[in-house]
Design an enzyme around this catalytic site. Structure first.
Site, PDB file in Angstrom:
ATOM      1  N   ASP A 109      55.546  35.253  34.492  1.00 53.74           N
ATOM      2  CA  ASP A 109      56.110  35.308  32.972  1.00 53.74           C
ATOM      3  C   ASP A 109      57.447  34.859  32.826  1.00 53.74           C
ATOM      4  OD1 ASP A 109      53.258  35.759  32.769  1.00 53.74           O
ATOM      5  OD2 ASP A 109      53.741  37.927  32.337  1.00 53.74           O
ATOM      6  N   TYR A 165      52.687  42.035  43.984  1.00 50.66           N
ATOM      7  CA  TYR A 165      53.766  42.423  42.891  1.00 50.66           C
ATOM      8  C   TYR A 165      54.393  43.617  42.997  1.00 50.66           C
ATOM      9  CZ  TYR A 165      52.640  37.928  40.475  1.00 50.66           C
ATOM     10  OH  TYR A 165      52.566  36.505  40.036  1.00 50.66           O
TER      11      TYR A 165
END
Length: 548
Positions: A109, A165
């Site tokens: 993102d 992540y």
């Protein structure tokens, strides 16, 4: 007869065979000349394209995500241009990634960073020195670690088994009494309540000095001579705020930590390893000077010592177990339609598999203590990780019950889930386990060969950016003020049970469980809340930039 002989003789003088025989000779000369030209000039046409996987890292600040998007500054856009300028992509393929089999392992993102990102394609890797040429044509916040040869059918996205992540959440964000919602702070005005300390933070929309939680400098103050004549330029308007911070047990925490000569010492109660801060010793936060005598003086209020009962929040064993228990609820295959945007519950893409989710370690960067949340999954949707962290933090702060996670994972339930700030998230590594097992005769695709470079990049760009952003802007601190029932009515009540330990919630406004209601209307939203003031779920996000 002579004339006829003469005629025949003259007609045979320019015979056609020699003319036709001379025509192919120039063609052969042209072909040989063309070949020699290529060899002499040494252009990249004589090199073969090779299928490779490129390992690199980047800091996402200032970029609109990984994936190329017309009109936006993206990581992929800068990388493609660098590949062309460095000679890895020919002129005719410039700007057309399909022609060289371009593929990425993950999309991130806006503002999200990466340490173990991988892309694949067919490139000219000769002459040697491609990595140096690429780095010379890229900004410093994008670094190429290296590349490895792969099979002709390799695709960085399809062959990636799982992705890991990491989200760094400040320890103070897990403290229910720190940075309470604005309504609670306003209600405490005039009562002498310590919650008043957050008023300036919520009113001005920025962090208040001294309220960022654990400060590494404070841990070292006990070893500093009290008589040291270091001047303090701290604003007198925040003296009360610092006093409140110390009253929660900062001085007690100093005694526990200052005796440890190892700057990357152990976390209180847990014994968890912490990371040496990037910031130099003695350098205070926000460009301020810190005087130990000033700190000691501020411990007194109206001439009396502040009580120090050691109640300051610490990510100890009890907190670690509770937080991991909350995160474990996401592990497995679930319907995550409530943890993304623009994905319907019945869409098969909403079902995702989370392999592991834990928060076992802490680290200290530039004076701020963080909890390292690691999540491993096959793939992720837009905002999915940030929403999982957002709900987990809300539960840790007693803004919502643990049962809300199970409800949010139901396909027939619609819940508005908080979204944590993007600054703390980064892609840690992409895994190619199946490929490595199948093609053992090829180079192993992993970050093992680049661990040292990756750690240096992580500390220099990603960790420092996360810590400095929190210090200067108080991103997470401000976000915590939005975790209330006014902005997220769905956090209030679930299963006919009021939120525990939330004294500001009115029991009369509790919403009963609506499981028996019409399935089409089965939502847990508070219809009595002001919908105009509800926070929307990032509907303006760019649909092209998606976290996988």
């Amino acid at each position: 007869m002579e004339n006829s002989d003469t005629t025949l003789t003259s007609s045979s003088l320019p015979p056609p065979p020699p003319v036709s025989a001379e025509e192919p000779e120039p063609k052969k000369l042209k072909m040989s000349t063309t070949t020699s030209d290529d060899e002499e000039t040494g252009t990249k046409k004589r090199y073969k394209r090779r299928k490779v996987a490129i390992f690199f890292a980047y800091c996402g600040v200032g970029y609109q995500g990984m994936q190329k998007n017309p009109g936006a500054k993206t990581i992929e856009g800068d990388l493609e241009e660098a590949l062309y300028v460095s000679g890895a992509v020919p002129e005719q393929d410039r700007g057309v990634p399909k022609r060289y089999d371009w593929a990425r392992s993950a999309r991130t993102d806006k503002g999200v960073s990466a340490v173990g990102q991988v892309v694949s394609g067919r490139f000219y890797i000769d002459p040697p020195g491609l990595v140096d040429r690429l780095n010379s044509n890229l900004p410093s916040q994008i670094r190429i670690f290296g590349y490895k040869r792969v099979t002709a059918s390799f695709n960085a996205k399809k062959f990636c088994d799982r992705r890991r992540y990491v989200y760094l959440i400040p320890v103070f964000a897990l403290d229910p009494s720190c940075h309470r919602d604005r309504e609670t702070v306003m209600a405490s005005l005039g009562s002498g309540n310590e919650l008043v300390k957050c008023l300036e933070c919520s009113e001005r929309g920025r962090k208040v000095v001294g309220l960022v939680g654990n400060r590494k400098q404070n841990l070292e103050l006990e070893a500093v001579d009290v008589e040291a004549g270091i001047s303090s330029n701290r604003d007198s308007g925040v003296t009360e705020d610092v006093e409140v911070s110390l009253s929660k047990g900062d001085d007690n925490h100093l005694n526990e930590e200052s005796g440890n000569d190892n700057k990357g010492g152990m976390n209180c109660k847990t014994g968890l390893e912490t990371v040496i801060p990037v910031q130099e010793e003695g350098t205070p936060l926000n460009g301020e000077s810190v005087n130990n005598s000033d700190i000691l003086e501020e411990e007194k209020v109206n001439g009396e010592d502040k009580p120090t009962n050691g109640s300051r929040f610490c990510y100890g064993e009890k907190e670690r177990e509770r937080f991991n228990k909350i995160l474990k609820c996401f592990v497995g295959t679930h319907n995550f339609h409530n943890f993304t945007t623009r994905t319907k519950a019945e869409d098969p893409a909403a079902r995702r598999y989370i392999i592991s989710f834990n928060a076992n370690t802490t680290l200290v960067v530039e004076g701020v203590e963080f909890v390292k949340c690691e999540v491993v999954g096959q793939s992720f949707m837009l905002h999915q990780i940030r929403k999982m962290i957002g709900l987990a933090v809300a539960i840790m702060r007693n803004c919502a019950p643990e049962s809300l996670i199970d409800e949010a994972l139901q396909q027939d339930v619609n819940i508005n889930v908080p979204t944590a700030p993007e600054v703390g998230l980064y892609l840690d590594e992409c895994f190619f386990t199946s490929y490595n097992q199948k093609w053992k005769d090829h180079e192993e695709l992993s970050m093992k060969a680049y661990e040292k470079e990756a750690d240096e990049f992580k500390m220099k760009y990603i960790y420092s950016h996360i810590a400095s952003t929190e210090q200067k802007e108080g991103t997470v601190a401000l976000w915590l003020h939005s975790l209330n029932h006014r902005n997220y009515p769905d956090l209030r009540v679930i299963n006919e049970e009021a939120i525990p330990n939330n004294k500001s919630a009115d029991p009369k406004e509790a919403i009963t469980d609506n499981k028996s209601a019409d399935p089409e209307d089965a939502t847990t939203k508070n219809k009595g809340a002001d919908l105009k003031e509800a926070i929307t779920d990032n509907k303006s996000a760019d649909p092209e930039v998606v976290t996988e």
